[in-house]
Write a protein that holds these residues in place. Structure first.
Motif, PDB file in Angstrom:
ATOM      1  N   UNK A 144      79.884  54.981  82.790  1.00  0.00           N
ATOM      2  CA  UNK A 144      80.076  54.674  84.206  1.00  0.00           C
ATOM      3  C   UNK A 144      79.570  53.255  84.439  1.00  0.00           C
ATOM      4  N   UNK A 145      80.337  52.488  85.215  1.00  0.00           N
ATOM      5  CA  UNK A 145      79.942  51.106  85.465  1.00  0.00           C
ATOM      6  C   UNK A 145      80.515  50.616  86.787  1.00  0.00           C
ATOM      7  N   UNK A 146      79.840  49.654  87.339  1.00  0.00           N
ATOM      8  CA  UNK A 146      80.391  48.899  88.461  1.00  0.00           C
ATOM      9  C   UNK A 146      79.902  47.464  88.345  1.00  0.00           C
ATOM     10  N   UNK A 147      80.772  46.577  88.777  1.00  0.00           N
ATOM     11  CA  UNK A 147      80.452  45.163  88.602  1.00  0.00           C
ATOM     12  C   UNK A 147      81.142  44.325  89.676  1.00  0.00           C
ATOM     13  N   UNK A 148      80.754  43.094  89.780  1.00  0.00           N
ATOM     14  CA  UNK A 148      81.355  42.123  90.704  1.00  0.00           C
ATOM     15  C   UNK A 148      81.604  40.838  89.933  1.00  0.00           C
ATOM     16  N   UNK A 149      82.735  40.235  90.174  1.00  0.00           N
ATOM     17  CA  UNK A 149      83.082  38.979  89.506  1.00  0.00           C
ATOM     18  C   UNK A 149      83.374  37.912  90.545  1.00  0.00           C
ATOM     19  N   UNK A 150      83.103  36.696  90.203  1.00  0.00           N
ATOM     20  CA  UNK A 150      83.375  35.554  91.076  1.00  0.00           C
ATOM     21  C   UNK A 150      83.993  34.441  90.240  1.00  0.00           C
ATOM     22  N   UNK A 151      85.052  33.863  90.768  1.00  0.00           N
ATOM     23  CA  UNK A 151      85.723  32.744  90.096  1.00  0.00           C
ATOM     24  C   UNK A 151      85.951  31.645  91.124  1.00  0.00           C
ATOM     25  N   UNK A 152      85.666  30.436  90.741  1.00  0.00           N
ATOM     26  CA  UNK A 152      85.858  29.311  91.669  1.00  0.00           C
ATOM     27  C   UNK A 152      86.361  28.107  90.886  1.00  0.00           C
ATOM     28  N   UNK A 153      87.415  27.504  91.404  1.00  0.00           N
ATOM     29  CA  UNK A 153      87.963  26.302  90.804  1.00  0.00           C
ATOM     30  C   UNK A 153      87.649  25.114  91.715  1.00  0.00           C
TER      31      UNK A 153
END
Length: 538
Positions: A144-153
């Motif tokens: 079981x997992x949960x995550x958050x990702x962020x990408x910025x150019x």
């Protein structure tokens, strides 16, 4: 432990330094300065027959310019078309879509955040390969997992900003295209209505001539019965009568077709639409507006649209230039993962962050070809802009000439009608007295009918020329009506409701009138009643 903490601080410091550097470099704009080649324009119009020398302080054309024709029924039809015409509503939706595309382009300036949650359960075979007898290895496994990702150019070279500016300029172009569609609809409806009334006036002339020819047939028959005229006179009179009746039937057919065209423009099915006929043209002689040639660049929607396309091509050069420089992206991820539901423990946490830089080294001339193509497209848009301006000046000059010449032609044709009617009356009187043959009467009747029809046609064309002149001058539109760049976005980045329709902008509303689905015209409120025109035709 101390070494590990120092290493973490170093990494964090480098990351913050990279963010700061990205912010500073994101102001570089690679697009050339937008400065279209100024056009040298004439100081005044070549045709001065109906326009006096203009001055900058002169008033612009009214937005409801068709009211200058003084026809309440036309006013009502124009209002109905502006609210219900499907083509105009479709153009409003195209404007709305252009606003959404601008919002899509702007979204790339913000960090892209995503959340993820997942749960999985696995079971392996107890007799799988390499699992020996008596093995105590696990057969079941869960995750079981949960995550958050962020990408910025970071927009180092303003490639994204130039795309946003292009999208905003494309939205302004869509607004100009909407104004052009609206002006075309207004002018087409006014022109069709004028032509319909011209056909009404021609029909009235034919009816009046038919009554006159019916009387002539009776006279020839009476003279034949008295043995003072040959039967050939009766045949000539009847041929003239029947030919004129056939011409009147053709005029009625043309009127029906024109009425159907008007019905479609005002969103009604032709079967349920009818305009009561009149007997003569009864339009107010509107005076053409006064305007400087230079103001045409500010009043024509098609010129504004062409200029906005040129501005977009300029920004495209900046986007293609930015492609020569490093393409840098920052990304980060954090979350928790466990084989049960104890996810909030720090020991189950995970994270990663990094920077990616992509620099084109050799692509066989791809980027150079794109840059050269964009420069060529900009020059092409400059040429098309100049062509649009020339076409606009031609339309104005053409309709100035038509307006001036047709006014003189109508006066001349009116004199011809007076002379032809006198000849017709005198010839019929001579024939009744037995002083001439009926062939002279037929020639006089044909000349009188042709002269009267020609006069109506010239008067109709003269009114239509004024309508087309207003259209060529922009119809009361001004470049100031284009939406401001800072008002174009249809919603805010954190707005999640009321997304079906954006607020109206620049007078363009995508909320359809409820009456637009009623093609019978019964749901349309009549704001005016048609004039009672029972004047006796000339």
């Amino acid at each position: 432990m101390t070494v590990r903490m120092a290493s973490r601080k170093t990494v964090r410091s480098g990351f913050l330094l990279g963010l700061s550097l990205a912010t500073m470099l994101s102001g570089c704009d690679m697009a050339p300065r937008y400065k279209p080649t100024p056009l040298k324009l004439p100081e005044n119009w070549g045709e001065q027959g109906v326009l006096r020398a203009a001055h900058p302080s002169d008033d612009a054309i009214r937005s409801d310019w068709w009211t200058m024709l003084g026809d309440p029924e036309l006013n009502q039809l124009e209002d109905q078309a502006m609210r219900l015409n499907p083509d105009l509503q479709a153009q409003a939706e195209a404007f709305m879509q252009a606003r959404d595309v601008a919002m899509e382009a702007k979204s790339h300036l913000y960090p892209q955040l995503n959340g993820m949650a997942a749960g999985e359960k696995y079971k392996g075979s107890r007799h799988r390969l390499w699992r020996g007898a008596g093995s105590q290895g696990p057969v079941y496994m869960s995750s079981e997992q949960y995550s958050a990702t962020a990408t910025w150019e970071p927009d180092f070279w303003s490639a994204i900003r130039n795309k946003v500016r292009m999208s905003k300029q494309r939205t302004q172009e869509a607004a100009a295209q909407y104004a052009l569609a609206r002006l075309s609809l207004q002018a087409e409806l006014a022109s069709d209505y004028v032509l319909l009334r011209g056909l009404d006036a021609q029909d009235a002339v034919y009816k009046d001539s038919i009554r006159y020819y019916q009387t002539a047939v009776q006279v020839t028959k009476m003279r034949l019965a008295g043995a003072i005229a040959p039967g050939m006179d009766v045949s000539r009179a009847e041929a003239q009568l029947y030919a004129t009746q056939a011409q009147e039937t053709d005029i009625k057919a043309q009127r029906d077709v024109m009425e159907h065209a008007i019905a479609v423009l005002v969103n009604e099915a032709p079967a349920s639409f009818h305009i009561a006929p009149t007997t003569r043209l009864n339009f107010t002689e509107m005076q053409p507006p006064v305007a400087l040639p230079a103001t045409l660049l500010e009043r024509r929607p098609d010129i504004a649209a062409a200029e906005r396309r040129m501005a977009q091509a300029n920004r495209a050069i900046g986007v293609s230039r930015a492609a020569f420089y490093p393409h840098i992206t920052f990304n980060a991820m954090t979350g928790f993962m466990d084989n049960g539901f104890d996810l909030a423990s720090l020991s189950n946490s995970m994270y990663q962050f990094g920077v990616q830089a992509l620099l084109p080294l050799f692509q066989g001339g791809l980027r150079r070809a794109e840059l050269q193509r964009n420069w060529s497209q900009y020059r092409q848009e400059e040429d098309l802009y100049r062509s649009t301006v020339l076409d606009a000046f031609q339309e104005v000059e053409d309709n100035l000439t038509r307006t001036s010449r047709l006014k003189t032609e109508a006066q001349q044709q009116s004199g011809a009608v007076d002379a032809a009617l006198r000849t017709q009356s005198m010839t019929m009187a001579l024939y009744t007295g037995g002083l001439t043959n009926y062939l002279d009467v037929v020639v006089a009747q044909v000349a009188a009918l042709q002269a009267r029809i020609a006069l109506v046609q010239v008067e109709t064309r003269a009114v239509d020329a004024r309508v087309q002149l207003i259209r060529a001058l922009g119809g009361g539109w001004s470049r100031a009506e284009l939406p401001k760049p800072d008002k174009i976005m249809p919603f805010h980045p954190l707005q999640y409701g009321n997304l079906r329709h954006a607020k109206p902008l620049a007078g363009i509303d995508t909320n359809a009138d409820p009456a637009s689905s009623d093609l019978t015209g019964q749901g349309v409120s009549k704001t005016s009643q048609p004039l009672d025109r029972t004047d006796t035709p000339r």
